[in-house]
Design a protein around this motif. Sequence first.
Motif, PDB file in Angstrom:
ATOM      1  N   ASP A  35      97.531  -8.361  18.385  1.00 43.56           N
ATOM      2  CA  ASP A  35      98.045  -7.091  18.898  1.00 43.56           C
ATOM      3  C   ASP A  35      99.132  -7.327  19.940  1.00 43.56           C
ATOM      4  O   ASP A  35     100.183  -6.674  19.923  1.00 43.56           O
ATOM      5  N   GLN A  53     102.280  -8.597  18.251  1.00 46.12           N
ATOM      6  CA  GLN A  53     103.028  -7.503  17.612  1.00 46.12           C
ATOM      7  C   GLN A  53     103.799  -6.708  18.663  1.00 46.12           C
ATOM      8  O   GLN A  53     104.947  -6.310  18.429  1.00 46.12           O
ATOM      9  N   GLY A  54     103.171  -6.482  19.812  1.00 47.10           N
ATOM     10  CA  GLY A  54     103.821  -5.722  20.882  1.00 47.10           C
ATOM     11  C   GLY A  54     105.072  -6.414  21.384  1.00 47.10           C
ATOM     12  O   GLY A  54     106.102  -5.772  21.621  1.00 47.10           O
ATOM     13  N   TYR A  87     106.783  -8.833  19.730  1.00 43.29           N
ATOM     14  CA  TYR A  87     107.713  -8.958  18.598  1.00 43.29           C
ATOM     15  C   TYR A  87     108.509  -7.660  18.425  1.00 43.29           C
ATOM     16  O   TYR A  87     109.730  -7.675  18.212  1.00 43.29           O
TER      17      TYR A  87
END
Lengths: 493, 537
Positions: free
Chosen positions: A474, A477-478, A480
Amino acid sequence: MRWFLMSAVLFTICGAAYAAGDPLTHGMKLYEQRHYEEAASLLRQSLATAGADRLGGINLALGMTYLKSATLHRELQQTSALIYYDYLKRLGTGQGKGGSHFVDLYLAELLLDNDKPGEAAPLLERFLLGENLPAKYLAIAKAELGLCYHLQGDQDKAKQLWEAVVATDPEVQGALAAVFGRAGMAEREPLAMCDKAVAAAKKGGKKIPMRLLKDALAVYTSLSQTDKGLDLIRNADLRTYSYEEKLGKNKTIYFYDLALLEVLTKLYGQAALTYLARSAADPKLRETAEYYLGEAHYRFGSLEQASRFSAASAAAGKLPASYRGRANVREAAILFRQGHRAEAVKEWEGLALKQPADPELLAEAVAACAELRAEAPKLLQRATAAAESGEGKKFFSVNAALGGYYLSRKNYAKAVTFMEAGRDKGNKNKIEANDPLLLVELAEAYYRTKKFSESQEIYFEMGKQFPQVRQIQDALQGIYSREQKSAGDVRIF
Amino acid sequence: MKKIWIALLMCTILFAMTVASQAARKGDARQHGGTLSYGEYGRPATLDPITSNEMISLRLTELIFNGLVGINEKQEIVPELAERWEISKDGRTYTFYLRKDVTWHPREGEAVQKFNADDVIFTYRIMKHPKTITPLKVRYEFIETAEKLDDSTVRFTLKRPILNALAKFSFKIIPQHGPRNPDFLTREDPFVQHPIGTGPYMLQSITADREIVLVANENYFKGRPHIDRFVSKPFADQNIMTQALVYNAIDMIVLVNPRDIPEIQGNKNFILQPYNALSYSFFGYNMRDPLLADKRVRKAFTCAVNRQEMLDSFFNGQGTIISGPFAPGSWAYNLDVQPIPYDPQQAIKLLTEAGFTRGADGIMQKGGKRLSLSLKVPIEKESEAVKRVVLAFKNYLKNIGVEIKVEFKEWQAWKEDVFLEHDFDIIYASWVFDDSADISSLFHSAEIGPWKNNFGGYSNPEIDSLIVESKLTLDHEKRRTINRKLHALLAEETPYTFLWTLTNYTAYQKKVRRVAIHPYKFFSFADDWFIAEKEQK
């Protein structure tokens, strides 16, 4: 070579006549496939019904499984500390209208876990000023702010805050118990508090909230209540977030407990020591068990015990030569940690000269250097030459170790090159074909070189077996999503 | 008059000196020379950066053209045709100061022409022209105006500030004197087959075998690239491509067939380098067909297909089953959405719910219409693995009473059927995304039309609204949440049967050095690659 060693260990543990349905054999198969959670669960269940002749083997297999699992979780915890911290910091910069309130709480907890109460306190104070926040979380923040004051020597302020905490909610009780446990306040009976909180949370067959799970595990491990801890996580969904902050119809942020990975590391480390010690009582398994006990103590126990067991393994005639060689590598690492650095380096380099054809041994020595930030130029030279001239899977481990070495030296490009060479390309991110430790290190190297999607893919695969990596996924992803700089192109292929 | 002539002469000399000094500027000691031939999966329909929507063209345009800005290996935005830029405080105005030392690739019989602001404005205008055939329009809707301030300065004003706007100015610039038609660009314009750009390589020829030969641009503004020639060789069959590499007929494969990875991995002569193109394969449905417009039918098809079995059998398990419209390596993938499980009984149940009954021939029918559909597959995909996938699909669907007629079509004809005529029921294809995870052109209803990416005609107001909100927001977490919702909704809606993302490796001969791959555009850093002199062909 690794296959040969594993076969030897399997033979020692399972005996000659093991059947396919035998839990011990099945458990070892899962261990080989790096399905540690499944292996441990199966083996632990089988303890209750195993005959006396199988108990030692099951204990040894359990000890080995927990040792691998603990080592992996330590690596995951370090990676999460890097990535999740980075993510929270970025999330924190977007505060203000429509921004997150809970980022302060989670950032403060991360800092507190890293022994930075001075930095954590202002964030908790700011969190407590927030409007319309759930009472439960305000109480938790107060308990933790009290710990910050306590650790900074202001006992009165701490006591005042703790007394103001209304601990009716199990999560608040758990938080308070963990705080008292960390503050060393045995008179507050953190264990009993935790038990009570867990029992209350479980009422009606409910799942334990992640925050309580983490706090209870922290208390249990600090009091060596290993079985209690292992029982607690048996049915837990470790991918679950700790808090879901809704900031409008289309904005939700999930927060995770970074400390979960740390407490799992401790729990599995303790479990490894416990089960390996039990298996060492079996005379048939003593030498093998002591070899692993040496490693378990080196990583999660006492250095003195590690030294004793490693010395015994190095001299144990019945152990295969490669095991004795590894025990030698560990002995040198212990010397290094005890401050005898030159002696340690001499030992590693001597081993590299004596057995240059054994890539596994070279890999062990290089990995030890990487972990301890030790400089051993001759060893590095040997290992590099072996990696560059060697062909096939036999040399994966030495490439992987060199990758780890360069990662520890922050030479990320070189780290990626070696680790990619050490990965089975036919099964790129599969843990059954690649040591998960290599994959975690490679994922970090990708992260550092901003190859986020490569890193993401590693965790996507790993998450199938280790759901607790969700917190890393998570956060990754944040980051990226913020870092990517692409035009928005899509093409048919 | 004499003074003017002298001044002109001086200008010419100075210009030539500038070009020469720039060309020689690549200050490394690597040798020039050699040819790099690489295997491609087919022939590109067009070679310009505007009309093409396929990966083969993209890789070539990366060698031929430049954008105003580029993105380096560290994910940083770096100057290309613009040497610097200014962004207004309100984030709406972007002013680019252009390099003055850039020339267009020369055309036979024409004088060398300099790149300037007119080319930038021309590119923007032609891209936005309603008659221009391009999938790019949707990407540049955020621009309100483009103005030339002087020969080397352009200003773009945005309708509103957006996230990541600067990166969007990496679109490739084409010359004003390039296309025959100065107003709009179609696939009939000779420019799309014989483009000129500013990039490190120039198109030299297209052979009778449709090999595309590019040669080094001696006047490249970043310095002459090291390798003399790049040759793109089309292969219809992936198995032959691997053999061509092994037997030195080519030097590189852009994407290794996953089944061949173990073979190449064991060979010391080659480097296998991973790169994570964010891609996935799918069966896409034409929702203009009333039978396929019913979500239950599409979902039934997805339930009927054992994707894991196909992945394991046809690709040696080297990939990952996906659950929705993003690749697993993307930041937008919703980790909580699981792939629809293989369940043929559920598939039959769904078809029954949708009003289908088995006919005498075993095929489902509704209102007298048999559930018999065409599956169109481009001929470039006619590899052994793809053939097996489509045949397996046919068989899985037969098991639930659906007849599939497989048609292999030549690449260009397939694209016309799918993107222009919309003459298909089901297609098998793959999308490849850059890091932005932008699916708007695939599923927004405004993207239905000739040569647009929403080929299936999928229309859903809720999806449209989320896509628009995602584009408008400046909040990263909001955009993430919206993408998670889009993933969950589209997984449920099944406009495609989302299949898998495969392991991406390029393979090349060891003689090619200093190879860095852009995960999406592939050749972005190819001007730095080199082949040692003794190994040059």
